[in-house]
Design a protein around this motif. Structure first.
Motif, PDB file in Angstrom:
ATOM      1  N   GLU A 437       0.793  -1.229   0.000  1.00 24.68           N
ATOM      2  CA  GLU A 437       0.000   0.000   0.000  1.00 24.68           C
ATOM      3  C   GLU A 437       0.828   1.283   0.000  1.00 24.68           C
ATOM      4  OE1 GLU A 437      -3.987  -1.085   2.516  1.00 24.68           O
ATOM      5  OE2 GLU A 437      -2.110  -0.956   3.646  1.00 24.68           O
ATOM      6  N   THR A 438       2.029   1.252   0.548  1.00 28.46           N
ATOM      7  CA  THR A 438       2.751   2.482   0.884  1.00 28.46           C
ATOM      8  C   THR A 438       3.170   3.310  -0.321  1.00 28.46           C
ATOM      9  OG1 THR A 438       3.599   1.439   2.904  1.00 28.46           O
ATOM     10  CG2 THR A 438       4.733   3.409   2.125  1.00 28.46           C
ATOM     11  N   SER A 439       3.686   2.684  -1.344  1.00 24.81           N
ATOM     12  CA  SER A 439       4.289   3.442  -2.456  1.00 24.81           C
ATOM     13  C   SER A 439       3.230   4.096  -3.324  1.00 24.81           C
ATOM     14  CB  SER A 439       5.138   2.501  -3.311  1.00 24.81           C
ATOM     15  OG  SER A 439       4.321   1.484  -3.851  1.00 24.81           O
ATOM     16  N   SER A 440       3.652   5.061  -4.114  1.00 26.05           N
ATOM     17  CA  SER A 440       2.758   5.661  -5.102  1.00 26.05           C
ATOM     18  C   SER A 440       2.475   4.633  -6.197  1.00 26.05           C
ATOM     19  CB  SER A 440       3.401   6.908  -5.712  1.00 26.05           C
ATOM     20  OG  SER A 440       4.556   6.564  -6.458  1.00 26.05           O
ATOM     21  N   ILE A 441       1.335   4.785  -6.856  1.00 29.77           N
ATOM     22  CA  ILE A 441       0.977   3.871  -7.948  1.00 29.77           C
ATOM     23  C   ILE A 441       2.051   3.894  -9.034  1.00 29.77           C
ATOM     24  CG2 ILE A 441      -0.640   3.536  -9.854  1.00 29.77           C
ATOM     25  CD1 ILE A 441      -1.740   2.519  -7.257  1.00 29.77           C
ATOM     26  N   ARG A 442       2.534   5.074  -9.350  1.00 25.47           N
ATOM     27  CA  ARG A 442       3.501   5.240 -10.433  1.00 25.47           C
ATOM     28  C   ARG A 442       4.804   4.508 -10.177  1.00 25.47           C
ATOM     29  NH1 ARG A 442       7.408   9.072 -11.557  1.00 25.47           N
ATOM     30  NH2 ARG A 442       7.768   9.438 -13.790  1.00 25.47           N
ATOM     31  N   LEU A 443       5.250   4.489  -8.918  1.00 20.57           N
ATOM     32  CA  LEU A 443       6.548   3.900  -8.581  1.00 20.57           C
ATOM     33  C   LEU A 443       6.427   2.555  -7.870  1.00 20.57           C
ATOM     34  CD1 LEU A 443       8.387   7.114  -7.268  1.00 20.57           C
ATOM     35  CD2 LEU A 443       8.581   6.052  -9.524  1.00 20.57           C
ATOM     36  N   ARG A 444       5.233   1.986  -7.858  1.00 21.80           N
ATOM     37  CA  ARG A 444       5.021   0.782  -7.048  1.00 21.80           C
ATOM     38  C   ARG A 444       5.955  -0.377  -7.393  1.00 21.80           C
ATOM     39  NH1 ARG A 444      -0.608   0.284  -5.375  1.00 21.80           N
ATOM     40  NH2 ARG A 444       0.313   1.703  -3.873  1.00 21.80           N
ATOM     41  N   PRO A 445       6.074  -0.804  -8.645  1.00 19.89           N
ATOM     42  CA  PRO A 445       6.990  -1.931  -8.918  1.00 19.89           C
ATOM     43  C   PRO A 445       8.427  -1.651  -8.496  1.00 19.89           C
ATOM     44  CG  PRO A 445       5.568  -1.509 -10.814  1.00 19.89           C
ATOM     45  CD  PRO A 445       5.385  -0.351  -9.868  1.00 19.89           C
ATOM     46  N   LEU A 446       8.874  -0.400  -8.671  1.00 19.31           N
ATOM     47  CA  LEU A 446      10.243  -0.049  -8.278  1.00 19.31           C
ATOM     48  C   LEU A 446      10.405  -0.034  -6.765  1.00 19.31           C
ATOM     49  CD1 LEU A 446      10.894   2.901 -10.777  1.00 19.31           C
ATOM     50  CD2 LEU A 446      11.793   0.586 -10.940  1.00 19.31           C
ATOM     51  N   THR A 447       9.402   0.498  -6.056  1.00 22.08           N
ATOM     52  CA  THR A 447       9.500   0.607  -4.599  1.00 22.08           C
ATOM     53  C   THR A 447       9.477  -0.758  -3.927  1.00 22.08           C
ATOM     54  OG1 THR A 447       8.297   2.707  -4.747  1.00 22.08           O
ATOM     55  CG2 THR A 447       8.558   1.762  -2.562  1.00 22.08           C
ATOM     56  N   THR A 448       8.548  -1.624  -4.338  1.00 26.55           N
ATOM     57  CA  THR A 448       8.482  -2.950  -3.724  1.00 26.55           C
ATOM     58  C   THR A 448       9.737  -3.758  -4.030  1.00 26.55           C
ATOM     59  OG1 THR A 448       7.199  -3.747  -5.636  1.00 26.55           O
ATOM     60  CG2 THR A 448       5.959  -3.053  -3.684  1.00 26.55           C
ATOM     61  N   GLY A 449      10.282  -3.590  -5.244  1.00 28.28           N
ATOM     62  CA  GLY A 449      11.518  -4.290  -5.587  1.00 28.28           C
ATOM     63  C   GLY A 449      12.696  -3.799  -4.771  1.00 28.28           C
TER      64      GLY A 449
END
Length: 535
Positions: A437-449
């Motif tokens: 939930e935490t990251s922005s939609i735009r950066l979600r794949p990068l943030t979770t990785g």
């Protein structure tokens, strides 16, 4: 004359530009009303209403979560191999002290190396997961990883030395990184607000399922020194990738990813496949997603550098901190349950049985955590779970310090089991909800990785430390390692109390706005964001 023509041309360009701006604003107003309606519907839904409205979203969240079974299976497989007679007979060295298996033990450096080998590969996998997913989407990233894993299992199966096993595990880890980075992101994107926590917490449940399967398999093949006793558990990994790849091929792509790519028609079709058309207003739901995507819009392509700029840095630190804390609040004892039980003085057969019981109880606890998190929220469950584990870890150290004997060994084994089980009731499953939930939609794949990469970076030294503390040739601490993990758990609990927000019931639009307004973590629960706000 020329000046007049230039002036007229410039005036026409400005008029056209202004008309374009007005048209865009009008278009935004057109879909904003629909977006508000869709968001209000999701806020007012109960959990059961959300399940009825999005039954297929729940199903596909389960399918994508199943990919986590494979990483769990292999992580626990290596841990269990260290206490399995056939594997130790093949790769161990003679040792007459405590903790040997049939007079042998795998040396400490290889114990640690084997347990970090898969994670080394996964570290590479999670760092490339974001760019790949941004380019081709979640579905094809998962399918490619599953097909590659089919081939990589061959290398592990035909390994005939510890260096070969080590290399095989690194290669197998590459697709694991794709799965663990993308599964929480995909699950959080295909379900409505009230189902985000259960959908992402399923990842911990499937981690437990993987440990149950490998626990049962290695228990069946725990005795004897024939190499088939560890070859068969390796070969059973082939039962996962192909069926999952077929199912994921049939799955819908994340509608949020499609909206980010401007594919609104395909996003509408995806939503139609995730929910019941009679209960989901598809155009309004697309409008809600479009509103958030426009809020986060940038002229630049998503990059890892953005994770460290502005409020994205805070979001990145939350994801990374939650992931890192998993290694510091009881996870390593859970992953080394069988070996830990043996070092506590429990026989090999009893240790494998206790490890299997622990995995089964973890599965039940994860399901209980769905109810607790949906009712109480993320922050209180995470904080109380971490605090309780901190206390139990210190008690484990005390039990190991009061003297030897059967009673002390049983006390240590019991506390080790309780720590492993309660970890999956509190901090562990809630972590995946927070990560998704935490990251922005735009950066979600990068943030979770990136967050998962931090998990591995913290895990590597922790595994070496854990193996050193438990190995009878080295630290030989047994349950006294509880003092070390209790101290690290305390630090994680204090940091979470200061900086971890409450995301329960928040839409992605509200979260974007609250991060941009820099609302303090402890005020998130009662903070009000107007439904008309766009920032």
């Amino acid at each position: 004359m020329e000046r007049e023509l230039d002036s007229k041309h410039q005036h026409d360009e400005e008029t056209q530009k202004n008309n374009s701006i007005y048209a865009e604003k009008a278009e935004i107003q057109d879909y904003k009303a629909d977006a508000i309606e869709a968001e209000n519907i999701e806020h007012n839904q109960t959990v059961l209403q959300a399940v009825r409205a999005y039954p297929w979203a729940t199903f596909w969240a389960v399918v994508f979560s199943c990919t986590i079974i494979m990483e769990s299976y292999d992580v626990f497989l290596i841990g269990n191999f260290l206490g399995q007679p056939a594997f130790v007979h093949k790769y161990g060295v003679p040792f007459t002290g405590k903790g040997n298996v049939d007079g042998k033990v795998v040396v400490a450096k290889w114990q640690s190396s084997l347990q970090v080998s898969g994670q080394l590969g996964a570290l590479i996998g999670v760092m490339i997961a974001g760019p790949i997913t941004n380019a081709i989407g979640y579905r094809w990233t998962f399918i490619g990883g599953l097909m590659a894993l089919n081939g990589f299992i061959f290398i592990f199966y035909f390994s005939n030395s510890l260096p070969f096993v080590f290399a095989a595990q690194i290669i197998e880890g590459l697709p694991w990184g794709l799965f663990i980075a993308n599964a929480p992101a995909y699950c959080s994107e295909i379900v409505p607000i009230k189902l985000r926590a259960p959908a992402t917490q399923m990842l911990q449940m499937f981690w437990a399922i993987g440990s149950i399967i490998v626990g049962g398999v290695t228990y069946v093949y725990r005795n004897g020194q024939d190499e088939r006793n560890y070859k068969i558990p390796i070969a059973l990994q082939w039962m996962f990738p192909t069926p999952l790849a077929i199912l994921i091929f049939l799955a819908p792509e994340s509608p949020w990813w499609l909206v980010r790519k401007g594919k609104l028609d395909q996003a509408a079709k995806s939503i139609g496949r995730l929910g019941r058309k009679s209960q989901v207003n598809i155009p309004e739901t697309v409008a809600m997603m479009r509103r958030v995507v426009e809020l986060e819009k940038s002229d630049k392509a998503p990059s890892h550098l953005e994770l460290f700029k502005g409020t994205n840095l805070y979001r990145t630190l939350i994801v990374s901190g939650v992931y890192a804390a998993q290694n510091l609040t009881g996870n390593l004892i859970a992953n080394q349950a069988v070996y830990f039980f043996e070092q506590a003085g429990i026989s090999s057969n009893e240790a494998f049985a206790l490890g299997l019981i622990t995995s089964a109880l973890q599965w039940v606890m994860v399901m209980c955590s769905w109810v607790l998190t949906s009712y109480f929220g993320r922050r209180p469950i995470y904080l109380w779970g971490s605090a309780v584990n901190c206390f139990l870890l210190i008690m484990l150290g005390v039990a190991a310090s009061v003297g030897g004997g059967k009673a002390a060994s049983l006390a240590q084994a019991s506390l080790g089991l309780i720590v492993s089980v309660l970890f999956t009731l509190g901090a562990a499953p809630v972590s995946y909800a927070l990560i998704g939930e935490t990251s922005s939609i735009r950066l979600r794949p990068l943030t979770t990785g990136f967050g998962r990469a931090i998990y591995y970076i913290v895990e590597f030294p922790c595994i070496f430390l854990a193996s050193y503390m438990l190995n009878p040739q080295q630290g030989d601490l047994g349950g006294k390692c509880g003092y070390v993990w209790g101290a690290t758990a305390l630090i994680c609990t204090v940091v979470a109390f200061l900086y971890l927000p409450e995301f329960k019931g928040r839409s992605y639009r509200e979260m974007d706005i609250m991060f941009n307004r820099r609302v303090p973590a402890r005020k998130w629960k009662k903070y009000v964001v107007d439904i008309n706000d766009d920032e």
